[in-house]
Design a protein around this motif. Structure first.
Motif, PDB file in Angstrom:
ATOM      1  N   PRO A 182      -2.272   6.694   4.298  1.00  0.00           N
ATOM      2  CA  PRO A 182      -0.994   7.307   3.927  1.00  0.00           C
ATOM      3  C   PRO A 182      -0.414   8.168   5.038  1.00  0.00           C
ATOM      4  CG  PRO A 182      -2.811   8.431   2.855  1.00  0.00           C
ATOM      5  CD  PRO A 182      -3.393   7.240   3.544  1.00  0.00           C
ATOM      6  N   LYS A 183       0.907   8.270   5.021  1.00  0.00           N
ATOM      7  CA  LYS A 183       1.611   9.154   5.945  1.00  0.00           C
ATOM      8  C   LYS A 183       1.636  10.575   5.410  1.00  0.00           C
ATOM      9  CE  LYS A 183       4.630   5.551   7.705  1.00  0.00           C
ATOM     10  NZ  LYS A 183       6.020   5.078   7.815  1.00  0.00           N
TER      11      LYS A 183
ATOM     12  N   LYS B 214       0.842  -1.197   0.000  1.00  0.00           N
ATOM     13  CA  LYS B 214       0.000   0.000   0.000  1.00  0.00           C
ATOM     14  C   LYS B 214       0.878   1.248   0.000  1.00  0.00           C
ATOM     15  CE  LYS B 214      -3.943  -2.128   2.213  1.00  0.00           C
ATOM     16  NZ  LYS B 214      -4.958  -2.016   3.265  1.00  0.00           N
ATOM     17  N   PRO B 215       0.445   2.268  -0.739  1.00  0.00           N
ATOM     18  CA  PRO B 215       1.243   3.508  -0.783  1.00  0.00           C
ATOM     19  C   PRO B 215       1.183   4.263   0.544  1.00  0.00           C
ATOM     20  CG  PRO B 215      -0.798   3.792  -1.995  1.00  0.00           C
ATOM     21  CD  PRO B 215      -0.738   2.347  -1.594  1.00  0.00           C
ATOM     22  N   GLU B 216       2.271   4.958   0.827  1.00  0.00           N
ATOM     23  CA  GLU B 216       2.345   5.807   2.012  1.00  0.00           C
ATOM     24  C   GLU B 216       2.195   7.284   1.639  1.00  0.00           C
ATOM     25  OE1 GLU B 216       5.215   4.008   5.165  1.00  0.00           O
ATOM     26  OE2 GLU B 216       6.166   3.818   3.191  1.00  0.00           O
ATOM     27  N   ILE B 217       2.294   7.571   0.332  1.00  0.00           N
ATOM     28  CA  ILE B 217       2.091   8.920  -0.194  1.00  0.00           C
ATOM     29  C   ILE B 217       0.984   8.843  -1.236  1.00  0.00           C
ATOM     30  CG2 ILE B 217       3.095  10.846  -1.483  1.00  0.00           C
ATOM     31  CD1 ILE B 217       5.855   9.873  -0.580  1.00  0.00           C
ATOM     32  N   ILE B 218       0.014   9.737  -1.118  1.00  0.00           N
ATOM     33  CA  ILE B 218      -1.081   9.832  -2.093  1.00  0.00           C
ATOM     34  C   ILE B 218      -1.099  11.260  -2.635  1.00  0.00           C
ATOM     35  CG2 ILE B 218      -3.592   9.777  -2.427  1.00  0.00           C
ATOM     36  CD1 ILE B 218      -2.530   7.027  -1.972  1.00  0.00           C
TER      37      ILE B 218
ATOM     38  N   LEU C 191       5.171  12.335 -10.819  1.00  0.00           N
ATOM     39  CA  LEU C 191       5.441  10.914 -10.980  1.00  0.00           C
ATOM     40  C   LEU C 191       5.668  10.227  -9.638  1.00  0.00           C
ATOM     41  CD1 LEU C 191       7.911  11.066 -13.997  1.00  0.00           C
ATOM     42  CD2 LEU C 191       5.466  10.546 -14.035  1.00  0.00           C
ATOM     43  N   PRO C 192       4.961   9.110  -9.388  1.00  0.00           N
ATOM     44  CA  PRO C 192       5.192   8.369  -8.154  1.00  0.00           C
ATOM     45  C   PRO C 192       6.660   8.002  -7.951  1.00  0.00           C
ATOM     46  CG  PRO C 192       3.190   7.605  -9.181  1.00  0.00           C
ATOM     47  CD  PRO C 192       3.853   8.542 -10.159  1.00  0.00           C
ATOM     48  N   SER C 193       7.352   7.641  -9.025  1.00  0.00           N
ATOM     49  CA  SER C 193       8.762   7.255  -8.900  1.00  0.00           C
ATOM     50  C   SER C 193       9.615   8.407  -8.372  1.00  0.00           C
ATOM     51  CB  SER C 193       9.312   6.761 -10.237  1.00  0.00           C
ATOM     52  OG  SER C 193       9.178   7.759 -11.233  1.00  0.00           O
ATOM     53  N   THR C 194       9.301   9.633  -8.781  1.00  0.00           N
ATOM     54  CA  THR C 194      10.028  10.806  -8.294  1.00  0.00           C
ATOM     55  C   THR C 194       9.761  11.019  -6.808  1.00  0.00           C
ATOM     56  OG1 THR C 194       9.892  11.848 -10.470  1.00  0.00           O
ATOM     57  CG2 THR C 194      10.366  13.291  -8.605  1.00  0.00           C
ATOM     58  N   LEU C 195       8.495  10.891  -6.407  1.00  0.00           N
ATOM     59  CA  LEU C 195       8.136  11.046  -4.994  1.00  0.00           C
ATOM     60  C   LEU C 195       8.778   9.955  -4.142  1.00  0.00           C
ATOM     61  CD1 LEU C 195       4.369  11.945  -5.464  1.00  0.00           C
ATOM     62  CD2 LEU C 195       6.229  13.505  -4.891  1.00  0.00           C
ATOM     63  N   GLU C 196       8.810   8.743  -4.660  1.00  0.00           N
ATOM     64  CA  GLU C 196       9.411   7.634  -3.927  1.00  0.00           C
ATOM     65  C   GLU C 196      10.903   7.870  -3.703  1.00  0.00           C
ATOM     66  OE1 GLU C 196       8.261   4.170  -6.198  1.00  0.00           O
ATOM     67  OE2 GLU C 196       6.149   4.439  -5.657  1.00  0.00           O
ATOM     68  N   THR C 197      11.578   8.395  -4.714  1.00  0.00           N
ATOM     69  CA  THR C 197      13.000   8.718  -4.579  1.00  0.00           C
ATOM     70  C   THR C 197      13.201   9.849  -3.577  1.00  0.00           C
ATOM     71  OG1 THR C 197      13.448   8.019  -6.846  1.00  0.00           O
ATOM     72  CG2 THR C 197      15.057   9.496  -5.815  1.00  0.00           C
ATOM     73  N   GLU C 198      12.367  10.871  -3.656  1.00  0.00           N
ATOM     74  CA  GLU C 198      12.488  12.052  -2.795  1.00  0.00           C
ATOM     75  C   GLU C 198      12.180  11.758  -1.326  1.00  0.00           C
ATOM     76  OE1 GLU C 198      13.282  15.993  -1.894  1.00  0.00           O
ATOM     77  OE2 GLU C 198      13.537  15.072  -3.861  1.00  0.00           O
ATOM     78  N   PHE C 199      11.129  10.966  -1.084  1.00  0.00           N
ATOM     79  CA  PHE C 199      10.661  10.743   0.283  1.00  0.00           C
ATOM     80  C   PHE C 199      10.960   9.355   0.841  1.00  0.00           C
ATOM     81  CE2 PHE C 199       7.966  14.200  -1.297  1.00  0.00           C
ATOM     82  CZ  PHE C 199       8.107  15.129  -0.275  1.00  0.00           C
ATOM     83  N   GLY C 200      11.365   8.418  -0.013  1.00  0.00           N
ATOM     84  CA  GLY C 200      11.668   7.073   0.454  1.00  0.00           C
ATOM     85  C   GLY C 200      10.451   6.270   0.867  1.00  0.00           C
ATOM     86  N   MET C 201       9.301   6.589   0.289  1.00  0.00           N
ATOM     87  CA  MET C 201       8.062   5.862   0.582  1.00  0.00           C
ATOM     88  C   MET C 201       7.339   5.552  -0.719  1.00  0.00           C
ATOM     89  SD  MET C 201       6.482   7.956   3.866  1.00  0.00           S
ATOM     90  CE  MET C 201       6.731   9.640   3.280  1.00  0.00           C
ATOM     91  N   LYS C 202       6.563   4.489  -0.730  1.00  0.00           N
ATOM     92  CA  LYS C 202       5.763   4.108  -1.900  1.00  0.00           C
ATOM     93  C   LYS C 202       4.697   5.167  -2.144  1.00  0.00           C
ATOM     94  CE  LYS C 202       3.945   0.458  -4.444  1.00  0.00           C
ATOM     95  NZ  LYS C 202       4.502   0.654  -5.745  1.00  0.00           N
TER      96      LYS C 202
ATOM     97  N   PHE D  67      -9.870   5.932   3.717  1.00  0.00           N
ATOM     98  CA  PHE D  67      -9.723   5.621   5.139  1.00  0.00           C
ATOM     99  C   PHE D  67     -10.810   4.674   5.642  1.00  0.00           C
ATOM    100  CE2 PHE D  67      -6.993   9.328   4.920  1.00  0.00           C
ATOM    101  CZ  PHE D  67      -5.945   8.958   5.745  1.00  0.00           C
ATOM    102  N   GLU D  68     -12.060   4.914   5.272  1.00  0.00           N
ATOM    103  CA  GLU D  68     -13.160   4.104   5.792  1.00  0.00           C
ATOM    104  C   GLU D  68     -13.190   2.702   5.207  1.00  0.00           C
ATOM    105  OE1 GLU D  68     -16.927   6.137   5.867  1.00  0.00           O
ATOM    106  OE2 GLU D  68     -16.008   7.932   6.732  1.00  0.00           O
ATOM    107  N   GLN D  69     -12.736   2.533   3.971  1.00  0.00           N
ATOM    108  CA  GLN D  69     -12.674   1.201   3.374  1.00  0.00           C
ATOM    109  C   GLN D  69     -11.319   0.548   3.621  1.00  0.00           C
ATOM    110  OE1 GLN D  69     -13.823   1.319  -0.760  1.00  0.00           O
ATOM    111  NE2 GLN D  69     -15.703   2.412  -0.327  1.00  0.00           N
TER     112      GLN D  69
END
Length: 98
Positions: free
Chosen positions: A57-58, A2-6, A17-28, A50-52
């Motif tokens: 996410p962090k 599950k992603p930690e950044i949305i 791009l998710p890949s850029t965010l993952e590199t920057e923050f170290g989270m999926k 959240f309800e389902q």
């Protein structure tokens, strides 16, 4: 996993791009940009997430367009081709709209 950044936003946010965010923050990361997203879309997507228990996410990156902040009047209805495909029109999400 599950992603930690949305990312929430209109089609303008789809360039994050998710890949850029993952590199920057170290989270999926996952980009949940929606064409012509409105405040209602942000609300419904967040509540459903959240309800389902889709994910908790962090970090949520909310990409707000200036037109999201305008005062709504009956003359400011936005009409465009494909409006019925927006997430707010889906019962699985619109149930979260008060």
């Amino acid at each position: 996993e599950k992603p930690e950044i949305i990312v929430l936003g209109s089609s303008n946010s789809m360039r994050m791009l998710p890949s850029t965010l993952e590199t920057e923050f170290g989270m999926k990361a996952f980009n949940n940009g929606v064409f012509q997203a409105s405040v209602e879309d942000y609300l419904c997507i967040s509540k459903a997430m959240f309800e389902q228990d889709v994910c908790k996410p962090k970090l949520i990156l909310l990409c707000i367009d200036d037109w999201n902040l305008r005062e709504y009047t009956t003359t400011s209805k936005m009409s465009f081709e494909g409006a019925n495909k927006r997430l707010i029109y889906k019962p699985s999400l619109s149930q979260y709209l008060p």
